[in-house]
Design an enzyme around this catalytic site. Structure first.
Site, short mmCIF file in Angstrom:
data_model
loop_
_atom_site.label_atom_id
_atom_site.label_comp_id
_atom_site.label_asym_id
_atom_site.label_seq_id
_atom_site.Cartn_x
_atom_site.Cartn_y
_atom_site.Cartn_z
N GLY A 147 0.81 -1.21 0.00
CA GLY A 147 0.00 0.00 0.00
C GLY A 147 0.84 1.26 0.00
O GLY A 147 2.02 1.24 -0.34
N GLY A 193 5.50 4.71 -8.82
CA GLY A 193 6.28 3.50 -9.10
C GLY A 193 5.36 2.28 -9.12
O GLY A 193 5.41 1.46 -10.05
N HIS A 194 4.50 2.16 -8.10
CA HIS A 194 3.53 1.05 -8.09
C HIS A 194 2.64 1.12 -9.33
O HIS A 194 2.36 0.11 -9.97
CB HIS A 194 2.61 1.14 -6.86
CG HIS A 194 3.27 0.89 -5.55
ND1 HIS A 194 3.38 1.85 -4.58
CD2 HIS A 194 3.84 -0.22 -5.04
CE1 HIS A 194 3.98 1.36 -3.53
NE2 HIS A 194 4.29 0.09 -3.77
N LYS A 200 13.80 -1.58 -7.55
CA LYS A 200 14.37 -0.87 -6.39
C LYS A 200 14.74 -1.89 -5.31
O LYS A 200 15.76 -1.80 -4.67
CB LYS A 200 13.41 0.18 -5.82
CG LYS A 200 14.10 0.99 -4.71
CD LYS A 200 13.21 2.07 -4.18
CE LYS A 200 12.22 1.56 -3.17
NZ LYS A 200 12.84 1.08 -1.92
N MET A 242 11.47 6.16 -5.93
CA MET A 242 10.16 6.23 -5.27
C MET A 242 10.01 5.11 -4.27
O MET A 242 10.37 3.96 -4.54
CB MET A 242 9.06 6.16 -6.31
CG MET A 242 8.97 7.45 -7.05
SD MET A 242 7.45 7.59 -7.96
CE MET A 242 7.81 9.07 -8.87
N SER A 289 7.38 4.08 -0.60
CA SER A 289 6.31 4.51 0.30
C SER A 289 6.89 5.21 1.52
O SER A 289 6.25 6.08 2.12
CB SER A 289 5.50 3.29 0.76
OG SER A 289 5.02 2.61 -0.37
N ARG A 290 8.12 4.85 1.88
CA ARG A 290 8.75 5.47 3.06
C ARG A 290 9.14 6.93 2.83
O ARG A 290 9.34 7.66 3.80
CB ARG A 290 9.99 4.67 3.49
CG ARG A 290 9.65 3.34 4.15
CD ARG A 290 10.89 2.67 4.71
NE ARG A 290 10.55 1.44 5.39
CZ ARG A 290 10.45 0.26 4.80
NH1 ARG A 290 10.66 0.16 3.51
NH2 ARG A 290 10.14 -0.82 5.49
#
Ligand code: PAF
Length: 283
Positions: free
Chosen positions: A31, A36-37, A150, A185, A187-188
């Site tokens: 999530g 990127g996702h 990544k 990219m 999420s962090r």
């Protein structure tokens, strides 16, 4: 978009789709979706009849409780993003749905890939990743699954798992998606304080400069150069920088012809840990 919380319901739906000869692409995520996702999801949508995205923050792959507790959770926004690209299926199971009461990882042997880099610094991380990805593969039974480069070590490990378990799933590694300033990219990134966010592109810049040194410097000189750069940096703290052969992920001390190499880095920006990697020219 269909949203499933139950693995039984999702399986039932996918069995029916497969009977109708529909191909299934799968993008597993934790999530906090970013561009990127979305690039992985768009690729899956383009190449398959049905695309399944999972969102599950997997507790067994975190060696640090605080990192798990603070992992960004943005489900409502994620659903909107998935709908904006016309994703077909979202699977959002609970921890109980996946693990029952037994929140532990299975032990894996990935021919030593698990002992390098992230495996060294994040105890049990790849047992957790192997456990959840194997479990999700059993539920979704995709034809193709997409992973970002990544997490290059994770990608190699998933390929190894699929090979060892003889799963009929094609694993596709997708290019690293970067912000305009070069930061990979993740999420962090959303958790970086402004001063660290401003400093973070230094990581990719240093990787690029290190890559440009292969014509004039040997491996140890390049490693020392990178270490010195970070020692002098006021905000970013280097955890590791290594140059490794792409398939075995073993660190090297010299370059050999016809082999592929990549440099891998982990850096603390305050309490946020960032990783990145870059392909090295072989000369
Ligand atoms: O890369 C990730 O987001 C996770 O490690 C994955 C593959 C979804 C497993 O939890």
């Amino acid at each position: 978009m269909k949203i499933f919380k139950s693995k039984t319901d999702l399986k039932k739906y996918l069995v029916a789709q497969k009977k109708n000869k529909k191909s299934v692409g799968f993008v597993p995520t934790m999530g906090a979706l970013h561009r990127g996702h979305l690039s992985l999801i768009k690729k899956a949508l383009d190449k398959n009849d049905i695309t399944v995205v999972s969102i599950f923050v997997n507790p067994t792959q975190f060696d640090n409780k605080e990192d798990l507790d603070k992992y960004p959770q943005t489900l409502e926004q994620d659903i909107k993003l998935l709908e904006s690209v016309a994703c077909n299926v979202l699977f959002v199971p609970s921890v109980k749905e996946i693990y029952n009461a037994n929140v532990v990882a299975e032990k894996f042997y990935f021919d030593g890939l698990e002992h390098q880099m992230e495996g060294k610094f994040r105890d049990g991380h790849f047992d957790g990743v192997g456990t959840i990805v194997k479990n999700l593969f059993e539920i979704v039974t995709p034809d193709v699954a997409y992973f970002g480069k990544k997490d290059f070590q994770q990608l190699q490990i998933i390929k190894k798992m699929v090979e060892k378990l003889e799963l009929p799933i094609k694993i596709k590694g997708m290019p690293i998606f970067r912000e305009k300033d070069g930061l990979a990219m993740s999420s962090r990134n959303a958790r970086l304080l402004p001063k660290y966010r401003k400093a973070a592109p230094f990581i990719h810049k240093t990787l690029k400069k290190a890559r440009n040194k292969t014509a004039t410097n040997n491996v140890n000189e390049i490693i020392d150069w990178v270490k010195t750069k970070f020692e002098k940096h006021p905000l970013l703290e280097l955890e590791y920088f290594i140059i490794a052969e792409e398939t075995s992920l073993e660190s090297v001390t010299s370059f050999e012809p016809k082999k592929k190499y990549r440099a891998f880095i982990a850096v603390f920006a305050g309490d946020i840990r960032l990783i990145d990697n870059i392909r090295f020219k072989n000369n």
